[in-house]
Enzyme design. Structure first.
Site, short mmCIF file in Angstrom:
data_model
loop_
_atom_site.label_atom_id
_atom_site.label_comp_id
_atom_site.label_asym_id
_atom_site.label_seq_id
_atom_site.Cartn_x
_atom_site.Cartn_y
_atom_site.Cartn_z
N LYS A 6 9.25 12.59 -16.35
CA LYS A 6 9.46 11.71 -15.19
C LYS A 6 10.31 10.48 -15.53
O LYS A 6 10.70 9.74 -14.65
CB LYS A 6 8.10 11.23 -14.65
CG LYS A 6 7.86 11.63 -13.20
CD LYS A 6 6.51 11.13 -12.72
CE LYS A 6 6.51 10.92 -11.23
NZ LYS A 6 5.23 10.36 -10.76
N SER A 43 4.96 1.54 -6.47
CA SER A 43 5.70 1.16 -7.68
C SER A 43 7.21 1.25 -7.41
O SER A 43 7.98 0.44 -7.93
CB SER A 43 5.32 2.08 -8.84
OG SER A 43 3.96 1.92 -9.15
N HIS A 72 -2.61 -1.09 -6.57
CA HIS A 72 -3.41 -0.43 -7.61
C HIS A 72 -4.59 -1.31 -8.02
O HIS A 72 -5.72 -0.84 -8.13
CB HIS A 72 -2.56 -0.16 -8.87
CG HIS A 72 -1.47 0.84 -8.69
ND1 HIS A 72 -0.18 0.60 -9.08
CD2 HIS A 72 -1.48 2.10 -8.18
CE1 HIS A 72 0.57 1.66 -8.83
NE2 HIS A 72 -0.19 2.59 -8.27
N ARG A 125 -2.83 5.20 1.40
CA ARG A 125 -2.15 4.12 2.11
C ARG A 125 -1.92 4.47 3.58
O ARG A 125 -1.90 3.60 4.43
CB ARG A 125 -0.81 3.81 1.45
CG ARG A 125 -0.96 3.10 0.14
CD ARG A 125 0.32 3.11 -0.62
NE ARG A 125 0.73 4.47 -0.89
CZ ARG A 125 1.71 4.82 -1.69
NH1 ARG A 125 2.43 3.90 -2.28
NH2 ARG A 125 2.00 6.08 -1.92
O1 PNS Z 1 0.88 7.41 -9.56
P1 PNS Z 1 1.25 8.84 -9.27
O2 PNS Z 1 2.54 9.22 -9.94
O3 PNS Z 1 1.25 9.15 -7.80
O4 PNS Z 1 0.06 9.73 -9.92
C1 PNS Z 1 0.09 11.12 -9.84
C2 PNS Z 1 -0.95 11.75 -10.78
C3 PNS Z 1 -0.79 11.23 -12.20
C4 PNS Z 1 -2.33 11.41 -10.28
C5 PNS Z 1 -0.71 13.28 -10.69
O5 PNS Z 1 0.64 13.55 -10.87
C6 PNS Z 1 -1.51 14.06 -11.74
O6 PNS Z 1 -2.70 14.18 -11.66
N1 PNS Z 1 -0.77 14.58 -12.76
C7 PNS Z 1 -1.33 15.37 -13.83
C8 PNS Z 1 -0.96 16.86 -13.67
C9 PNS Z 1 -1.93 17.51 -12.70
O7 PNS Z 1 -3.09 17.67 -13.00
N2 PNS Z 1 -1.42 17.84 -11.48
C10 PNS Z 1 -2.29 18.31 -10.40
C11 PNS Z 1 -2.53 19.77 -10.42
S1 PNS Z 1 -1.07 20.72 -10.20
#
Ligand code: PNS
Length: 159
Positions: free
Chosen positions: A41, A128, A17, A90
């Site tokens: 979560k 993570s 990150h 990645r």
């Molecule tokens: O670090 P992560 O958990 O892979 O991040 C995921 C994240 C936070 C980028 C993603 O889950 C997100 O954007 N969540 C907010 C809800 C949303 O807008 N989802 C996408 C459209 S359905």
């Protein structure tokens, strides 16, 4: 001003990150690290802890800000008049899901452009979840997370 938003759960922040944040901070005038508030979560670290860890490891980067958001990322983008989302990739296996998210976000708010930054090769394996798995069994976190975070993460696992 070209502002890029780097969203994620950051539970916890990894060297991967920080690598993406650092490289994005050299590409954009400002980088907003947006930490998802997602009670469902059940993150290991509270929102405050995740934000604080990110602020700690980015304090030397003057154009990086750390904020929290809840709900849809597209709504957060619209409300703040942001248009650029940064995502780290990645491996090819990340691409399918990230491509789906990029198209969904653009459908929800048509000003959004998602910019993919390839992971540095040394962090391609890192997540993570891997950090939490290593910490659970008292493994050495120093190659995986910024060194200031090692004691905080290990203490969560009782070490
Ligand atoms: O670090 P992560 O958990 O892979 O991040 C995921 C994240 C936070 C980028 C993603 O889950 C997100 O954007 N969540 C907010 C809800 C949303 O807008 N989802 C996408 C459209 S359905």
């Amino acid at each position: 001003m070209k502002v890029a938003v780097y969203p994620g759960s950051f539970d916890p922040c990894t060297n991967g990150h920080l690598d993406i944040i650092t490289r994005a901070s050299g590409l954009f005038e400002k980088v907003v690290v947006a930490v998802l508030i997602n009670e469902k979560k059940h993150p290991l670290f509270s929102l405050e802890e995740r934000v604080d860890m990110l602020k700690t490891v980015t304090r030397h980067l003057e154009n990086v800000e750390v904020v929290a958001f809840s709900g849809l990322l597209a709504d957060f983008m619209r409300q703040n008049n942001y248009s650029i989302i940064i995502k780290g990739l990645r491996a090819v296996s990340d691409f399918e899901y990230e491509f789906q998210m990029a198209l969904t976000n653009r459908t929800l708010f048509d000003k959004i452009e998602t910019v993919f930054i390839p992971s540095s090769s040394e962090f391609m394996f890192l997540s993570s979840s891997i950090v939490k798995e290593v910490a659970k069994y008292n493994g050495d976190l120093t190659p995986l997370v910024p060194k200031e975070l090692v004691p905080r993460i290990m203490s969560r696992f009782g070490y």
